[in-house]
Design a protein around this motif. Structure first.
Motif, mmCIF file in Angstrom:
data_model
loop_
_atom_site.group_PDB
_atom_site.id
_atom_site.type_symbol
_atom_site.label_atom_id
_atom_site.label_comp_id
_atom_site.label_asym_id
_atom_site.label_seq_id
_atom_site.Cartn_x
_atom_site.Cartn_y
_atom_site.Cartn_z
ATOM 1 N N UNK A 822 44.444 -23.838 -25.361
ATOM 2 C CA UNK A 822 45.382 -23.910 -24.231
ATOM 3 C C UNK A 822 46.840 -23.776 -24.657
ATOM 4 N N UNK A 823 47.108 -23.715 -25.963
ATOM 5 C CA UNK A 823 48.490 -23.555 -26.430
ATOM 6 C C UNK A 823 48.853 -22.095 -26.680
ATOM 7 N N UNK A 824 47.911 -21.189 -26.469
ATOM 8 C CA UNK A 824 48.143 -19.775 -26.758
ATOM 9 C C UNK A 824 48.036 -18.960 -25.469
ATOM 10 N N UNK A 825 49.032 -18.098 -25.276
ATOM 11 C CA UNK A 825 49.039 -17.164 -24.145
ATOM 12 C C UNK A 825 49.143 -15.752 -24.712
ATOM 13 N N UNK A 826 48.207 -14.879 -24.362
ATOM 14 C CA UNK A 826 48.224 -13.502 -24.834
ATOM 15 C C UNK A 826 48.924 -12.617 -23.812
ATOM 16 N N UNK A 827 49.844 -11.776 -24.301
ATOM 17 C CA UNK A 827 50.577 -10.854 -23.430
ATOM 18 C C UNK A 827 49.996 -9.455 -23.585
ATOM 19 N N UNK A 828 49.732 -8.815 -22.454
ATOM 20 C CA UNK A 828 49.237 -7.445 -22.440
ATOM 21 C C UNK A 828 50.167 -6.620 -21.574
ATOM 22 N N UNK A 829 50.368 -5.360 -21.988
ATOM 23 C CA UNK A 829 51.285 -4.506 -21.231
ATOM 24 C C UNK A 829 50.591 -3.943 -20.005
ATOM 25 N N UNK A 830 51.379 -3.723 -18.963
ATOM 26 C CA UNK A 830 50.834 -3.220 -17.699
ATOM 27 C C UNK A 830 50.187 -1.853 -17.879
ATOM 28 N N UNK A 831 50.843 -0.963 -18.633
ATOM 29 C CA UNK A 831 50.341 0.408 -18.757
ATOM 30 C C UNK A 831 49.005 0.449 -19.475
ATOM 31 N N UNK A 832 48.858 -0.291 -20.632
ATOM 32 C CA UNK A 832 47.607 -0.275 -21.377
ATOM 33 C C UNK A 832 46.503 -1.006 -20.640
ATOM 34 N N UNK A 833 46.871 -2.044 -19.886
ATOM 35 C CA UNK A 833 45.863 -2.772 -19.109
ATOM 36 C C UNK A 833 45.237 -1.870 -18.061
ATOM 37 N N UNK A 834 46.047 -1.009 -17.451
ATOM 38 C CA UNK A 834 45.535 -0.105 -16.416
ATOM 39 C C UNK A 834 44.652 0.967 -17.040
ATOM 40 N N UNK A 835 45.065 1.500 -18.228
ATOM 41 C CA UNK A 835 44.292 2.560 -18.868
ATOM 42 C C UNK A 835 42.942 2.036 -19.360
ATOM 43 N N UNK A 836 42.929 0.835 -19.951
ATOM 44 C CA UNK A 836 41.692 0.246 -20.488
ATOM 45 C C UNK A 836 41.325 -0.979 -19.667
ATOM 46 N N UNK A 837 41.082 -0.734 -18.372
ATOM 47 C CA UNK A 837 40.851 -1.841 -17.448
ATOM 48 C C UNK A 837 39.602 -2.646 -17.812
ATOM 49 N N UNK A 838 38.479 -1.958 -18.117
ATOM 50 C CA UNK A 838 37.230 -2.683 -18.394
ATOM 51 C C UNK A 838 37.352 -3.548 -19.651
#
Length: 951
Positions: A822-838
């Motif tokens: 619960x002390x770790x938050x992972x950040x993902x970029x909007x563009x890559x999240x959309x390209x590799x949605x699954x």
């Protein structure tokens, strides 16, 4: 004259006052036969070479015998008196029964103190000095009726003073000696019989255990004769070396017994053998470097420990299949150990054992040796039975093997190394087309007839000579009728009867081989055109690059893209397009064949690899133009319509800046693109002066620095604080950032410079591993910081989201360093999240369930942000800094930030504003309801190792 008796009487009285009184004399009457004298003798330790007259008047005489060794300058004196009351003339014998004493002097004094006789004997003196040829030290006492004798004896020795002292009537001693000699003869004879019997049977049977038992029996025989004093009596010169001889015989007996033990027992560890042998060697060595006392102590210690070890081994490592020999062996050793320990205990404690009792104990020890002999015999019988059983099993195995040989489904044969066929089986005959074994042995003069290519057999034999065995070699063979087929052969080389033989198995693999060849062809060739496919082409290109780099060989790549092919596909359909590609590829291959390799790289893309002299600038450019002309002259007819095509060709010669097939293909693709841009249907040669090659070289430079940073830990972790806008800050909340250390240690490189190259060459997943590993390790090394940490944001690239191995790596890192999820938050970029949605959804699901949170970075920079936001179960939305930095002066940015905040709130997500560069923007964001601010207005990024809390 009358005063003389008075003077003589006075002299005697004075002498009586000055001489110490002796013990009461021993009365020898007519019933006397034997007396042990230990309690009747007075002892005195005096100087080694003190005279009899010196010790007679010494007041230190006492009746207690101290058995401790004498000092080098000491000797032990003893004395007692006897009075003959038997009536007539009688003969007696005084015996000291320890034949190993160095010096023994005997003095007989009459009642007037005159020396009647004296003897000087001892192990260190000539045997001829003894009065009687006897193994012990003995003096005869000829006494008349009423006669009194004072007997003095002196003993000098380096060992413990343990020696029986006896007085015998002559007739009783003779009778005792006859009995003892009978016992000695029985024991010695038994040991001699055992020694010679087992030596003779060893010569006949060649059994090692018999030889060593024979040697052990012979050693025990010599040791027994030596201890009883008979060996010195038989060979008098040995008396000077009796101590060394005794220890040597003990060491030899223990060594031989240990050899017997290790041959009798199974599975005895090697170190126990070394222990037994070392004890024997040490015992033998002690005979030459220690004095008599320490020789005895060492002998008792080493011999006793060896006996105990052998006893333990005999019980521990007995044969479970046939325990009878081992039980007898263990009982025999137990008997020997008990008797030896009893005798040693008596000897060390000074308790004297009579000759008869000692011989009875030796008889019991002989019983133990006989039990061991019986165990050896039983062991040999068990071995013979086992050998017969093995032979019987071998015969049965040979019968079964012959049946298997005859009925095996595989072809089996035996031949000489030169190829002469010796044996074969029905399956072998059937495989090569013969009716039976006789026909095959008659017509097949040499196994070389099996092979379609004779060099295959020569290669096989050469490998056999080197390695001795060849397994599963696939070879093309020939049947009797000349038809070819494939077989698998396994051969073993053996040397038997002074000649080398080949034992081989063969089975038919024609169907599998043809199928495998078909699969291999399909794996390397394009199914439509028959030319090489992209996978095989890239492999050959990789090999070609390695060779060009290693031996400085020329290499050129042509990348070809058909022009106007899409027109045929769209107009006539894909079937027509496939036929066109097939026809054209055949014509292209006719031009390339013999010069290079042609491959289909995509739908309408082809590649040509040229090497060596064919890759020279002139030859490569000439071949490219020939291919250009072939395509220009090609006409494709479909449904009475004629189509013409064009082709654009990119030509790239190899140079040292090219490191991978992917790089070379990319450069060739770029050159092909330039050919299209410049009007199509032409050849474009790639040049170092092109902007694109410069871009590649720049990226390659960054790739090199990234790899170096990964290997040498030249990345540096930074952090940047988050500031809550609607609540009081408690604990640490920040984002982990990454920097690279430049060539100069003081130089810090921003990720903007190296991340594009890392993404292009798929290095981002390795960078993410580095960040997770080093940050988690830092947290584990700083437990107080970890305790105060509220949340740390870690950026993950798009490649990492789809990397299953990275997912497992991160899970293991949490467990390895004990980091709360619960002390770790992972950040993902909007563009890559959309390209590799699954992949993104699967990653989020995995770590959400464990307690991690997720943030969507740079939100608002994409084109369909709101639509995709519904599909991403993130906890935070980070508003792109482009909308935040001009918030106070641009109403559109204000509206965008407000809109993103409202949508995020509606979906239960918190918002983080990036690029907050002033307090005024922070205040405005707080009024709007944004949850967190991040930027220079909050805190600048700083090295994690220099962490300081947010002020």
């Amino acid at each position: 004259m009358k005063s003389a008796p008075l003077l003589l009487l006075l002299g005697y009285l004075l002498l009586g006052l000055t001489l110490p009184s002796q013990a009461k004399p021993l009365l020898l009457d007519s019933t006397f036969t034997h007396q042990e004298l230990q309690g009747q003798v007075e002892y005195l330790r005096a100087e080694k070479y003190a005279q009899l007259s010196d010790v007679q008047s010494d007041p230190g005489w006492h009746t207690n015998l101290d058995i401790s060794p004498l000092q080098p300058n000491q000797s032990l004196w003893g004395r007692f008196s006897v009075v003959q009351q038997a009536g007539n003339h009688a003969r007696f014998a005084f015996v000291i029964a320890n034949p190993t004493l160095d010096e023994v002097d005997l003095y007989l004094l009459d009642d007037r103190g005159r020396i009647r006789r004296s003897l000087m004997m001892g192990a260190m003196r000539p045997f001829s000095a003894r009065e009687i040829n006897h193994r012990n030290f003995l003096i005869r006492l000829e006494m008349t009726a009423g006669e009194k004798l004072d007997i003095y004896f002196r003993v000098a020795d380096k060992g413990p003073l343990v020696f029986p002292i006896d007085l015998w009537r002559d007739e009783a001693l003779i009778a005792e000696e006859q009995g003892n000699l009978a016992k000695i003869g029985m024991i010695g004879g038994a040991l001699a019989i055992l020694a010679f019997y087992y030596l003779i049977t060893y010569v006949l049977l060649r059994s090692p255990v018999r030889f060593w038992f024979s040697m052990a029996s012979f050693s025990f025989l010599l040791l027994f004769l030596n201890v009883e004093g008979l060996l010195v009596q038989i060979v008098p010169p040995l008396s000077n070396y009796i101590s060394i001889l005794t220890l040597s015989l003990v060491a030899l007996a223990l060594f031989n017994a240990s050899k017997v033990s290790h041959l009798m027992l199974r599975g005895v560890p090697l170190y126990w053998r070394y222990v037994s042998y070392s004890a024997s060697y040490l015992l033998l060595l002690s005979a030459f470097i220690l004095n008599d006392y320490w020789q005895i102590i060492t002998a008792i210690g080493l011999a006793g420990s060896t006996l105990v070890v052998q006893l333990g081994l005999s019980w521990r490592y007995s044969d479970r299949k046939d325990g009878r020999p081992n039980r007898l062996y263990a009982i025999g050793w137990s008997t020997i150990c008990v008797i030896a320990l009893v005798q040693s205990a008596f000897y060390v404690s000074g308790i004297l054992l009579g000759n008869t009792f000692s011989l009875y104990l030796t008889l019991l020890m002989l019983l133990g040796i006989l039990l061991i002999a019986l165990a050896v015999e039983t062991h040999q019988q068990a071995q013979v039975l086992s050998r017969y059983e093995r032979q019987s099993n071998t015969i049965n195995d040979l019968r079964r093997f012959y049946e298997l040989f005859r009925n095996s489904a595989e072809g089996l044969y035996t031949s000489t190394l030169s190829g002469k066929l010796i044996t074969t089986n029905p399956a072998m005959c059937k495989l090569f087309g013969y009716d039976n074994e006789q026909q095959m042995l008659k017509e097949c003069s040499n196994t070389s007839q099996f092979y379609a290519n004779q060099t295959d057999r020569l290669t096989l034999v050469e490998e056999l000579v080197k390695q001795g065995v060849v397994m599963g070699r696939e070879i093309r063979g020939v049947r009797r009728d000349g038809s070819p087929f494939w077989f698998s052969i396994s051969v073993q080389l053996r040397h038997e009867h002074n000649e080398d033989y080949l034992f081989g198995t063969i089975f038919d693999i024609t169907e599998r081989k043809e199928s495998s060849m078909s699969l291999e062809y399909m794996a390397t060739h394009d199914p439509l055109t028959g030319v090489y496919n992209r996978r095989e082409f890239e492999q050959r290109l990789r090999n070609g690059l390695n060779q060009a780099r290693d031996v400085d060989q020329e290499l050129t790549l042509l990348y070809m893209d058909l022009d106007q092919f899409k027109v045929v596909n769209d107009t006539c359909g894909h079937k027509a397009g496939d036929i066109l590609i097939k026809q054209l590829s055949q014509q292209l291959n006719q031009v390339v064949e013999g010069r290079g390799i042609l491959a289909r790289l995509g739908g309408d893309e082809f590649g040509v690899l040229l090497e060596s002299e064919q890759a020279s600038d002139e030859n490569a450019y000439l071949l490219a133009n020939k291919l250009l002309n072939v395509v220009q002259q090609f006409r494709f007819v479909w449904d009475n319509r004629i189509f013409t095509l064009g082709i654009s060709i990119g030509l790239v010669p190899y140079h040292k800046a090219i490191h991978s097939p992917e790089q070379l293909l990319s450069m060739a693709d770029s050159a092909c693109y330039m050919a299209k841009e410049q009007g199509r249907n032409q050849v474009h040669v790639y040049s170092k002066q092109d902007d694109k090659i410069q871009r590649y070289e720049t990226e390659l430079h960054w790739v090199s620095l990234i790899n170096k940073a990964l290997q040498e830990d030249r990345f540096v972790l930074y952090y940047q604080h988050y500031h809550p806008l609607n609540k009081i800050s408690r604990g640490h909340h920040y984002e982990i950032l990454l920097r690279m250390q430049g060539d100069d240690e003081q130089q810090i490189v921003s990720p903007v410079a190296f991340l594009p190259a890392a993404e292009h060459y798929n290095l981002t997943a390795q960078i993410d591993r580095w960040v997770v590993e080093h940050y988690f390790r830092w947290l584990a090394d700083n437990p107080q910081h970890k305790k105060e940490l509220v949340r740390a944001n870690i950026n993950l690239s798009g490649h990492s989201l789809g990397d299953k191995e990275l997912r497992l790596f991160v899970l293991n890192a949490f467990e390895k360093y004990g980091i709360p999820y619960n002390k770790i938050c992972f950040e993902i970029t909007e563009s890559m999240a959309i390209i590799k949605m699954d992949e993104t959804l699967q990653f989020i699901k995995t770590f959400h369930q464990l307690g991690c949170t997720f943030a969507l970075d740079d939100f608002g920079s994409g084109f369909s942000s709101y639509g995709y936001l519904k599909s991403l179960p993130v906890n935070y939305v980070k508003i792109d800094g482009g909308f935040v930095k001009d918030l106070l002066v641009d109403p559109v940015d204000m509206a965008m930030v407000s809109s993103i905040k409202d949508v995020a709130k509606a979906m239960g997500m918190k918002t983080v504003a990036e690029f907050v560069e002033s307090k005024e923007i922070m205040v405005e964001l707080g009024k709007m309801g944004v949850d967190y601010a991040q930027g220079y207005g909050v805190a600048r990024p700083a090295p994690l190792r220099d962490f300081s809390p947010l002020a």
